[in-house]
Design an enzyme around this catalytic site. Sequence first.
Site, mmCIF file in Angstrom:
data_model
loop_
_atom_site.group_PDB
_atom_site.id
_atom_site.type_symbol
_atom_site.label_atom_id
_atom_site.label_comp_id
_atom_site.label_asym_id
_atom_site.label_seq_id
_atom_site.Cartn_x
_atom_site.Cartn_y
_atom_site.Cartn_z
ATOM 1 N N SER A 171 0.853 -1.181 0.000
ATOM 2 C CA SER A 171 0.000 0.000 0.000
ATOM 3 C C SER A 171 0.890 1.232 0.000
ATOM 4 O O SER A 171 1.896 1.277 0.719
ATOM 5 C CB SER A 171 -0.902 0.008 1.234
ATOM 6 O OG SER A 171 -1.717 1.161 1.257
ATOM 7 N N HIS A 184 2.604 12.037 -1.230
ATOM 8 C CA HIS A 184 2.184 13.428 -1.028
ATOM 9 C C HIS A 184 3.269 14.357 -1.576
ATOM 10 O O HIS A 184 4.265 14.631 -0.893
ATOM 11 C CB HIS A 184 1.960 13.720 0.458
ATOM 12 C CG HIS A 184 0.776 13.026 1.051
ATOM 13 N ND1 HIS A 184 -0.526 13.366 0.712
ATOM 14 C CD2 HIS A 184 0.674 12.017 1.944
ATOM 15 C CE1 HIS A 184 -1.369 12.592 1.387
ATOM 16 N NE2 HIS A 184 -0.666 11.765 2.139
ATOM 17 N N HIS A 228 -2.594 7.304 -4.543
ATOM 18 C CA HIS A 228 -2.644 6.120 -3.678
ATOM 19 C C HIS A 228 -2.726 4.892 -4.560
ATOM 20 O O HIS A 228 -3.357 4.906 -5.622
ATOM 21 C CB HIS A 228 -3.886 6.195 -2.777
ATOM 22 C CG HIS A 228 -4.378 4.863 -2.307
ATOM 23 N ND1 HIS A 228 -5.383 4.170 -2.964
ATOM 24 C CD2 HIS A 228 -3.998 4.082 -1.269
ATOM 25 C CE1 HIS A 228 -5.596 3.031 -2.335
ATOM 26 N NE2 HIS A 228 -4.782 2.948 -1.309
ATOM 27 N N HIS A 270 -6.340 7.483 -16.922
ATOM 28 C CA HIS A 270 -7.425 6.543 -17.218
ATOM 29 C C HIS A 270 -7.132 5.708 -18.471
ATOM 30 O O HIS A 270 -7.639 4.582 -18.578
ATOM 31 C CB HIS A 270 -8.750 7.291 -17.329
ATOM 32 C CG HIS A 270 -9.364 7.578 -16.000
ATOM 33 N ND1 HIS A 270 -10.153 6.666 -15.334
ATOM 34 C CD2 HIS A 270 -9.262 8.664 -15.178
ATOM 35 C CE1 HIS A 270 -10.535 7.173 -14.170
ATOM 36 N NE2 HIS A 270 -10.012 8.390 -14.056
ATOM 37 N N HIS A 278 -20.351 12.505 3.183
ATOM 38 C CA HIS A 278 -20.698 13.697 3.959
ATOM 39 C C HIS A 278 -20.292 14.976 3.235
ATOM 40 O O HIS A 278 -20.720 16.074 3.633
ATOM 41 C CB HIS A 278 -20.049 13.640 5.344
ATOM 42 C CG HIS A 278 -18.552 13.605 5.324
ATOM 43 N ND1 HIS A 278 -17.848 12.486 4.964
ATOM 44 C CD2 HIS A 278 -17.629 14.556 5.622
ATOM 45 C CE1 HIS A 278 -16.557 12.733 5.051
ATOM 46 N NE2 HIS A 278 -16.393 13.980 5.433
ATOM 47 N N GLY A 316 -4.803 -5.432 14.797
ATOM 48 C CA GLY A 316 -3.628 -5.242 15.629
ATOM 49 C C GLY A 316 -2.369 -4.949 14.845
ATOM 50 O O GLY A 316 -1.266 -5.274 15.281
ATOM 51 N N GLY A 317 -2.519 -4.328 13.684
ATOM 52 C CA GLY A 317 -1.360 -3.952 12.885
ATOM 53 C C GLY A 317 -0.585 -2.809 13.520
ATOM 54 O O GLY A 317 -0.980 -2.259 14.554
ATOM 55 N N ARG A 318 0.505 -2.429 12.883
ATOM 56 C CA ARG A 318 1.365 -1.363 13.406
ATOM 57 C C ARG A 318 0.719 -0.016 13.089
ATOM 58 O O ARG A 318 0.580 0.362 11.930
ATOM 59 C CB ARG A 318 2.744 -1.469 12.772
ATOM 60 C CG ARG A 318 3.741 -0.434 13.275
ATOM 61 C CD ARG A 318 5.127 -0.732 12.719
ATOM 62 N NE ARG A 318 6.125 0.192 13.234
ATOM 63 C CZ ARG A 318 6.589 1.242 12.569
ATOM 64 N NH1 ARG A 318 6.120 1.523 11.353
ATOM 65 N NH2 ARG A 318 7.515 2.023 13.099
#
Length: 300
Positions: free
Chosen positions: A93, A97, A107, A146, A176, A259-261
């Site tokens: 992943s 920026h 991303h 694209h 939202h 419970g990942g970092r």
Amino acid sequence: MSQQADQAETFLRELQDRICAAIEQIDGQARFVEDAWTRPAGGGGRTRVLRDGAIFEQAGVNFSRVYGHQLPPSATAHRPDLAGGSFVATGVSLVLHPRNPHVPTTHANVRYFEASKEGVDPVWWFGGGFDLTPFYPHDEDVQHWHTVARDLCQPYGEDVYSRYKKWCDDYFYLKHRDETRGVGGLFYDDLNEGGFERCFAFTRDVGQGFLDGYLPIVERRKDTAYGEREREFQLYRRGRYVEFNLVYDRGTLFGLQSGGRTESILMSLPPRVRFEYAYEPEEGSAEARLNDYLRPRDWL
């Protein structure tokens, strides 16, 4: 771990290496620093972060492989029959920026997942995609992005691009705010149709396609002049990234619930960001123009 999971892990480790090398090369100044970490409940990963580069204010590229005997709630929302089962999840992943507001934030993520539970047939699937978040969009950049996405999908079926583009538009949507996070790209999940080899090949193409789509845009925009106004707008719009990742992102929820970092999971957040109450761009301004791009459309 199965042979399939081993194959996926080998590819993903190599993909992390390849992407980091490409980002370092185009940045030309900064280098990634690696944190290798272990997860007490099983597994671990390699978090790599580049800071204060010539182009990238912060770039994070994560590899992880985690496993356990209790699937987190986010992983069983669509498959409640697997609740309580064991799992292995491995993926890469990244979030980049840039400092220059004319270079889009981006991303990408590709991942493989296996789950098993006594009395239930074992399941596996791939997921991933990439999306682009410009602040000062250029049509030629969006169309290039694209086009790369469409062309890599083409060998897998005439409708693959349109389906995964729509999935991306629908997923990276801030309900939202009634706007998309950017100009989209591809998103897919729970992919096992056609067998392992076909799904694995598609995921490899998505991983490589990210670089093909993004690097030419960086080359075109990295030397564009900007001032304080553009920088302040970029910092304001980065706030939307924070909102999406903390409110909606399934990967963030899975990482925290399993419970990942924490530092690695929240690496996607921008290094600097600002929020402004009831901000409205000046009518007819370059900043107001972005609003026209935050609705799903056929970019090609």
